[in-house]
Design a protein around this motif. Structure first.
Motif, PDB file in Angstrom:
ATOM      1  N   TYR A  71       0.824  -1.212   0.000  1.00  0.00           N
ATOM      2  CA  TYR A  71       0.000   0.000   0.000  1.00  0.00           C
ATOM      3  C   TYR A  71       0.857   1.259   0.000  1.00  0.00           C
ATOM      4  N   ARG A  72       1.880   1.288   0.837  1.00  0.00           N
ATOM      5  CA  ARG A  72       2.753   2.463   0.877  1.00  0.00           C
ATOM      6  C   ARG A  72       3.521   2.617  -0.438  1.00  0.00           C
ATOM      7  N   ALA A  73       3.962   1.501  -1.003  1.00  0.00           N
ATOM      8  CA  ALA A  73       4.704   1.555  -2.268  1.00  0.00           C
ATOM      9  C   ALA A  73       3.822   2.070  -3.403  1.00  0.00           C
ATOM     10  N   GLU A  74       2.589   1.594  -3.467  1.00  0.00           N
ATOM     11  CA  GLU A  74       1.683   2.053  -4.536  1.00  0.00           C
ATOM     12  C   GLU A  74       1.344   3.527  -4.361  1.00  0.00           C
ATOM     13  N   THR A  75       1.132   3.952  -3.123  1.00  0.00           N
ATOM     14  CA  THR A  75       0.866   5.373  -2.872  1.00  0.00           C
ATOM     15  C   THR A  75       2.064   6.222  -3.278  1.00  0.00           C
ATOM     16  N   GLY A  76       3.260   5.780  -2.891  1.00  0.00           N
ATOM     17  CA  GLY A  76       4.465   6.519  -3.265  1.00  0.00           C
ATOM     18  C   GLY A  76       4.670   6.576  -4.768  1.00  0.00           C
ATOM     19  N   LYS A  77       4.412   5.469  -5.445  1.00  0.00           N
ATOM     20  CA  LYS A  77       4.547   5.425  -6.898  1.00  0.00           C
ATOM     21  C   LYS A  77       3.582   6.406  -7.555  1.00  0.00           C
ATOM     22  N   PHE A  78       2.352   6.436  -7.070  1.00  0.00           N
ATOM     23  CA  PHE A  78       1.337   7.343  -7.605  1.00  0.00           C
ATOM     24  C   PHE A  78       1.758   8.798  -7.403  1.00  0.00           C
ATOM     25  N   ILE A  79       2.224   9.126  -6.200  1.00  0.00           N
ATOM     26  CA  ILE A  79       2.646  10.498  -5.902  1.00  0.00           C
ATOM     27  C   ILE A  79       3.863  10.886  -6.742  1.00  0.00           C
ATOM     28  N   LEU A  80       4.833   9.982  -6.861  1.00  0.00           N
ATOM     29  CA  LEU A  80       6.009  10.268  -7.690  1.00  0.00           C
ATOM     30  C   LEU A  80       5.629  10.504  -9.149  1.00  0.00           C
ATOM     31  N   THR A  81       4.689   9.703  -9.649  1.00  0.00           N
ATOM     32  CA  THR A  81       4.254   9.858 -11.038  1.00  0.00           C
ATOM     33  C   THR A  81       3.552  11.195 -11.238  1.00  0.00           C
ATOM     34  N   LEU A  82       2.617  11.531 -10.344  1.00  0.00           N
ATOM     35  CA  LEU A  82       1.916  12.816 -10.450  1.00  0.00           C
ATOM     36  C   LEU A  82       2.874  13.995 -10.334  1.00  0.00           C
ATOM     37  N   ALA A  83       3.756  13.944  -9.354  1.00  0.00           N
ATOM     38  CA  ALA A  83       4.720  15.026  -9.169  1.00  0.00           C
ATOM     39  C   ALA A  83       5.661  15.125 -10.372  1.00  0.00           C
ATOM     40  N   GLY A  84       6.031  13.980 -10.921  1.00  0.00           N
ATOM     41  CA  GLY A  84       6.898  13.988 -12.093  1.00  0.00           C
ATOM     42  C   GLY A  84       6.236  14.652 -13.293  1.00  0.00           C
ATOM     43  N   PHE A  85       4.992  14.263 -13.577  1.00  0.00           N
ATOM     44  CA  PHE A  85       4.289  14.889 -14.699  1.00  0.00           C
ATOM     45  C   PHE A  85       4.092  16.384 -14.461  1.00  0.00           C
ATOM     46  N   ALA A  86       3.714  16.765 -13.251  1.00  0.00           N
ATOM     47  CA  ALA A  86       3.513  18.183 -12.943  1.00  0.00           C
ATOM     48  C   ALA A  86       4.807  18.970 -13.124  1.00  0.00           C
TER      49      ALA A  86
END
Length: 120
Positions: A71-86
């Motif tokens: 759960y923590r890994a998937e949340t981190g992956k999602f946040i990293l992806t969003l922050a990366g695109f932004a």
């Protein structure tokens, strides 16, 4: 039990987008080449983070930690992806958005295929 080869998957993804980027750059398309490289990195790097974070623990005794790690890994992956695109859309000019998204999508497909082959 051996750990999943998630870093190898990320390395293959980065190798593929590097080759595609080099070919595009040599064909006088530097903006498209950079966009392809960034799109691949936006897929591979959060994916590598997920694998590193999710598979830190293993075994029956660590079952609760393993679930929590996922759960923590998937949340981190999602946040990293969003922050990366932004970050990319805010800072990288000029950018070929179509090449960025196509590269990202193809890297996701490469990830699925490699994971499916390794599971068999």
């Amino acid at each position: 039990m051996t750990k999943p080869p998630v870093l190898r998957i990320a390395a293959v993804q980065l190798l593929l987008v590097s080759v595609a980027g080099a070919i595009l750059h040599l064909n006088s398309k530097p903006v498209t080449a950079l966009s392809v490289l960034i799109g691949g990195a936006l897929c591979a790097l959060p994916g590598a983070y997920f694998g590193w974070r999710a598979f830190r623990d293993s075994g029956a005794r660590a079952a609760q930690r393993v679930v929590g790690n996922f759960y923590r890994a998937e949340t981190g992956k999602f946040i990293l992806t969003l922050a990366g695109f932004a970050t990319v859309f805010a800072t990288v000019k000029p950018l070929n958005a179509a090449a960025l998204f196509i590269s990202y999508g193809l890297c996701v497909i490469v990830q699925w295929v490699l994971v499916a082959r390794m599971v068999r």
